[in-house]
Each structure stands twice: as structure tokens, then as C-alpha cells.
Design a protein around this motif. Structure first.
Motif, mmCIF file in Angstrom:
data_model
loop_
_atom_site.group_PDB
_atom_site.id
_atom_site.type_symbol
_atom_site.label_atom_id
_atom_site.label_comp_id
_atom_site.label_asym_id
_atom_site.label_seq_id
_atom_site.Cartn_x
_atom_site.Cartn_y
_atom_site.Cartn_z
ATOM 1 N N GLY A 197 40.707 37.452 32.997
ATOM 2 C CA GLY A 197 39.553 37.105 33.810
ATOM 3 C C GLY A 197 38.643 38.277 34.044
ATOM 4 O O GLY A 197 39.028 39.437 33.883
ATOM 5 N N SER A 198 37.431 37.955 34.412
ATOM 6 C CA SER A 198 36.419 38.973 34.627
ATOM 7 C C SER A 198 35.349 38.375 35.525
ATOM 8 O O SER A 198 35.031 37.186 35.429
ATOM 9 N N GLY A 199 34.838 39.182 36.403
ATOM 10 C CA GLY A 199 33.761 38.706 37.268
ATOM 11 C C GLY A 199 34.170 37.562 38.171
ATOM 12 O O GLY A 199 33.377 36.681 38.482
ATOM 13 N N PHE A 234 48.703 43.345 37.646
ATOM 14 C CA PHE A 234 47.929 42.112 37.530
ATOM 15 C C PHE A 234 46.496 42.361 37.052
ATOM 16 O O PHE A 234 45.659 41.459 37.103
ATOM 17 N N GLY A 235 46.215 43.583 36.618
ATOM 18 C CA GLY A 235 44.911 43.863 36.023
ATOM 19 C C GLY A 235 43.785 43.830 37.040
ATOM 20 O O GLY A 235 43.980 44.004 38.251
ATOM 21 N N GLY A 236 42.579 43.612 36.517
ATOM 22 C CA GLY A 236 41.392 43.592 37.383
ATOM 23 C C GLY A 236 40.746 42.227 37.335
ATOM 24 O O GLY A 236 41.421 41.212 37.444
ATOM 25 N N GLY A 237 39.450 42.216 37.172
ATOM 26 C CA GLY A 237 38.731 40.953 37.056
ATOM 27 C C GLY A 237 37.963 40.557 38.298
ATOM 28 O O GLY A 237 37.312 39.512 38.309
ATOM 29 N N PRO A 273 41.178 47.259 39.379
ATOM 30 C CA PRO A 273 39.755 46.873 39.397
ATOM 31 C C PRO A 273 38.917 47.881 38.624
ATOM 32 O O PRO A 273 39.199 49.083 38.627
ATOM 33 N N GLY A 274 37.894 47.377 37.952
ATOM 34 C CA GLY A 274 36.947 48.250 37.267
ATOM 35 C C GLY A 274 35.559 47.986 37.812
ATOM 36 O O GLY A 274 35.009 48.723 38.623
ATOM 37 N N ARG A 275 34.996 46.864 37.372
ATOM 38 C CA ARG A 275 33.646 46.481 37.783
ATOM 39 C C ARG A 275 33.455 46.541 39.307
ATOM 40 O O ARG A 275 32.439 47.026 39.796
ATOM 41 N N TYR A 276 34.452 46.043 40.047
ATOM 42 C CA TYR A 276 34.314 45.960 41.500
ATOM 43 C C TYR A 276 34.010 47.331 42.107
ATOM 44 O O TYR A 276 33.288 47.451 43.089
ATOM 45 N N ALA A 369 28.467 49.135 36.179
ATOM 46 C CA ALA A 369 29.497 48.693 35.235
ATOM 47 C C ALA A 369 28.826 48.334 33.918
ATOM 48 O O ALA A 369 27.961 47.465 33.877
ATOM 49 N N TYR A 370 29.235 49.015 32.849
ATOM 50 C CA TYR A 370 28.682 48.769 31.512
ATOM 51 C C TYR A 370 27.186 49.044 31.448
ATOM 52 O O TYR A 370 26.457 48.397 30.698
ATOM 53 N N GLY A 371 26.715 49.972 32.235
ATOM 54 C CA GLY A 371 25.339 50.435 32.162
ATOM 55 C C GLY A 371 25.290 51.599 31.185
ATOM 56 O O GLY A 371 25.148 51.403 29.969
HETATM 57 C C1 LIG Z 1 38.617 45.897 31.722
HETATM 58 C C2 LIG Z 1 39.999 45.997 32.221
HETATM 59 C C3 LIG Z 1 40.276 46.007 33.605
HETATM 60 C C4 LIG Z 1 39.201 45.910 34.641
HETATM 61 O O1 LIG Z 1 38.515 44.717 34.604
HETATM 62 P P1 LIG Z 1 37.348 44.456 35.659
HETATM 63 O O2 LIG Z 1 36.908 43.079 35.339
HETATM 64 O O3 LIG Z 1 36.330 45.484 35.404
HETATM 65 O O4 LIG Z 1 37.974 44.578 37.005
HETATM 66 C C5 LIG Z 1 41.587 46.125 34.009
HETATM 67 N N1 LIG Z 1 42.588 46.233 33.117
HETATM 68 C C6 LIG Z 1 42.378 46.222 31.795
HETATM 69 C C7 LIG Z 1 43.519 46.358 30.871
HETATM 70 C C8 LIG Z 1 41.076 46.105 31.305
HETATM 71 O O5 LIG Z 1 40.878 46.100 29.980
#
Ligand SMILES: *Cc1c(COP(=O)(O)O)cnc(C)c1O
Length: 411
Positions: A197-199, A234-237, A273-276, A369-371
Motif C-alpha cells: 500500500g501507499s498513500g 509492517f512497512g509504510g504506506g 513510513p517514508g512519504r508521511y 516525497a519523490y520531488g
Molecule cells: C517505499 C517503501 C516504504 C515507505 O513507503 P511510504 O508509502 O513512503 O510510507 C517502506 N518500506 C519499503 C520496503 C518501501 O519500499
């Protein structure tokens, strides 16, 4: 203090006078990143998950100033390429804390990660294909690994639209227990990982939590049948509102729902989290150079382009745009585009904006994010400078490229 930071920063919330001075001092187009906002976003997220280990997924913005700020704030860093590991180490990350998520990893990336792990056995390598583990073993690696699993639920997509695209990421769910048993004999299997998931905003949160629940279930299965784990990741998204009328995530609600979805777990919960963390902490300043009244539209020409911010052209993404020279002026419906000779080089069409005039400044929001990360030199345009705001001070953190930089690698 930063825990109380507002859950979203809109373009209207930026200090317009300061932005005007930055553009005058450093030229346009110009990225402006507020490092205090980056730290506040991280803190707000981490505060919602007091028992979890929250890493910053670096790929959305790998700028050194951002990584340094997050390390200082207490974040660890998740990397998805050797270059990101390299940047994290350069920014001062302890390599023993890094996590490397390998997606179809090139040989050179695996070589780099294995070499880094030889000196730093705390580093964790996450694989999402059996081949990745075999290739690690071929390199003599027997250290910490995690298995990336594909929970089969991609948020934002729906379960029934199982696209082949999603199959790129992670081990098919049902194959995980067997792979885990196999991997546990060959490596130090410390974790289960998924990023689906994302966003995700509130509308998608329940779907996202179903995926999280499945990942937690798999964590329990592996712990019971194979080996105790250090973590389940559980990653980001987690999303941010790009449109002015979208609501930000209420992190208290998100924390509660995620905890509920995870349930009881012996292993440490990790989130990435990345984008957040970065999206609303950066904007692009761009100067208006052309106003053209065409029958179909009023065209506002600016010096930023899809080379500066590719998301609208690449994903059709909405980014807020504000005339920060004259925000109170009556709005006029305009299209805003840059100097590239393609119809894709348009930031918006039919968008009401306080009627821009030549030489005025527009701000394009949510560019963190991604700029810069996806900025390029299309049309032989040097990439813009990036200025950071921190503690009331401003400083250039990336120089503006020159025409010499555009041809630098050519022989
Ligand atoms: C891109 C990514 C994230 C972060 O995703 P966001 O949607 O930016 O929070 C986290 N984990 C992995 C492995 C990713 O590739």
C-alpha cells in the motif's frame, strides 16, 4: 513539543515573506525543505506507536540533510538500494542499525550490502525472492535476514484486482512457511517484512489493516513453527493529504487500528513510513515567466517543469499550488506548465489560483516525497538548488547544478 505539531502543513501555513527572500537569494526553481517539520512528522508518527520501532524508509527523500535530521531525531533508516545504504552511512547512520530491503537486487547492490554486513553484523537484509537468499549464500553470507512477504492485499487496489505488478514484491503468502524453514537453517532469520500500500488515508485504512493482520498472522505462524523472530515489520504506506480538502490521518486512530490488527505478537513491531515523514515538509518555488490567454485556457508558464517534479506527469498526481506573491488576489482558473516541449509538462489545468502575473512566485506543495528524488535533467536543465530551514535559520543543502554539470559525465 513537536508531538503537538499540526497533522498537516498546507501551503498557506508557510511564511510567505521568508519564501520570497529565499527565492530572491537563491533563484528559482528552488526546493525549500523544513527540517523541523521533517522531525515533527517523524515524532508524531512515532508517538502514535510507542511500543514499535519506527524506521524512516529513505527512498522518498535521500537528501543528506534530511537523513541527518532524522538520525538526530532518533530514527533508524530503511534502505532499498546500495546507494541508499551508502547515503545513510555518509549521513552518520550506524550500519549495524540499517535494514536493506532487496528488490530484484543487482549484483553490485548485494555485494555492497554483504560487505557492509561483514563489518556490521547488525545489518539486516530483507529478501523477497528465493533467488535473493541463494545469491546471498553464494556470497558467503549467513547473517541477519528477513523475509518479505506478499500479503495478497494491496491497499488502494482491491483484493480481487490481483495485478501482476504486485507480484513483484515479496514471497507469495502460502509459500512463506516453507521458505522460512529453509532459510532458518542457512541464515539468522530475524524478521518478517511486508510493505503493502501507499498513500493510505482513512478511506483505505481498514484494507491496510487487513493486510497488516495477515502479516501478523504469518509472524505468529513462523514463530510457532520455525523460529522466534526479533521483529515483524509492517512497512509504510501512510498517506498525506495532497488536496486542500483532504483530511490528514489522525495518528491516534491509526495507532489504535494498527495495534488492533496486529494483535499479540512476541516479536517487536516495526514500521517504515517514508512519504508521511517528508511529503509536506518541502515545497518548490517557481517564478512565473509567461501569461497567455488562449481560447481554451489561461496558460501560466513557470520555470519549474516535470524535470523538477515529475509526479503530476508520471502519476497524474495533484499538488497544491499557491501564488505566494499575491495570495489574496481574486482567483482565476489557469493551467500551469513548465518549459519542457511535451504536453505532459503541466502541473495543473483549470485550477483556480490567485491570478498570477509575470515575475510572481508560485509555490508547489507536498514536494518532499519523490520531488528532488525523481528530479532529472530533461531538456538539459540543471537541477535546482535545495535550501533547508532549521531552527529559524536557512542554508543551502544542495547546490544548483550548472550547465557544466549537465555534460559532466560525457566523454
Ligand atoms: C517505499 C517503501 C516504504 C515507505 O513507503 P511510504 O508509502 O513512503 O510510507 C517502506 N518500506 C519499503 C520496503 C518501501 O519500499
Amino acid at each position: 513539543m513537536s508531538q503537538d505539531s499540526p497533522p498537516v502543513r498546507r501551503l498557506a501555513d508557510w511564511d510567505h515573506d521568508r519564501l520570497g527572500r529565499l527565492a530572491a537569494d537563491h533563484g528559482t526553481p528552488l526546493y525549500v525543505v523544513d527540517l523541523d517539520r521533517v522531525a515533527a512528522n517523524y515524532d508524531r508518527f512515532a508517538s502514535a506507536f510507542p511500543d514499535a520501532h519506527v524506521m524512516y524508509a529513505a527512498k522518498a527523500h535521500t537528501g543528506r540533510a534530511v537523513l541527518e535530521k532524522l538520525l538526530e531525531t532518533g530514527a533508524d533508516i530503511e534502505c532499498a538500494a546500495a546507494g541508499e545504504l551508502h547515503r545513510a552511512v555518509q549521513a552518520g547512520a550506524d550500519p549495524d542499525t540499517l535494514q536493506y530491503t532487496a528488490v530484484n537486487p543487482p549484483d553490485a547492490d548485494l555485494d555492497y550490502a554483504v560487505e557492509l554486513a561483514e563489518e556490521n553484523p547488525g545489518l539486516t537484509i530483507t529478501g523477497g525472492a528465493r533467488d535473493t537468499f541463494d545469491r546471498l549464500e553464494e556470497r558467503g553470507y549467513d547473517g541477519r535476514v528477513a523475509i518479505r512477504i506478499n500479503p495478497g492485499i494491496g491497499t488502494g487496489h482491491h483484493e480481487k484486482v490481483a495485478t501482476g505488478k504486485d507480484a513483484k514484491f515479496g514471497i507469495p503468502y502460502d509459500q512463506v512457511p516453507q521458505l522460512a524453514a529453509d532459510i532458518a537453517d542457512r541464515f539468522d532469520l530475524v524478521g518478517i517484512h511486508a510493505h503493502a500500500g501507499s498513500g493510505v488515508l482513512h478511506a483505505d485504512l481498514d484494507d491496510h489493516c487487513r493486510a497488516i493482520g495477515k502479516v501478523a498472522d504469518m509472524g505468529r505462524t513462523v514463530e510457532t513453527d520455525v523460529t522466534p523472530l526479533d521483529f515483524v515489520d509492517f512497512g509504510g504506506g501512510f498517506g498525506v493529504p495532497y488536496r486542500e480538502d483532504e483530511e490528514p490521518l489522525d495518528m491516534a486512530v491509526v495507532g489504535e487500528k494498527v495495534r488492533e490488527a496486529v494483535g499479540d505478537l512476541d516479536a517487536q513491531v516495526k514500521l517504515e513510513p517514508g512519504r508521511y515523514v517528508v511529503a509536506d515538509a518541502e515545497l518548490i518555488l517557481t517564478e512565473v515567466n509567461t501569461i497567455k490567454k488562449a481560447p481554451a485556457a489561461t496558460v501560466v508558464g513557470v520555470d519549474a517543469s516535470l524535470a523538477t517534479l515529475i509526479r503530476p506527469a508520471m502519476f497524474g498526481s495533484y499538488h497544491p499550488i499557491r501564488n505566494i506573491s499575491a495570495p489574496e488576489r481574486d482567483a482565476e482558473s489557469v493551467s500551469v506548465g513548465g518549459p519542457c516541449c511535451t504536453s505532459a509538462d503541466v502541473f495543473c489545468t483549470d485550477r483556480p489560483i490567485a491570478r498570477p502575473e509575470r515575475e510572481e512566485l508560485l509555490a508547489i506543495g507536498n514536494a518532499g516525497a519523490y520531488g528532488y528524488e525523481l528530479a532529472n535533467q530533461f531538456h538539459s536543465q540543471p537541477r535546482p538548488a535545495e535550501v533547508a530551514i532549521e531552527g529559524g535559520e536557512t542554508r543551502v543543502v544542495r547546490d544548483r547544478e550548472t550547465l557544466a554539470d549537465v555534460t559532466r559525465m560525457e566523454r
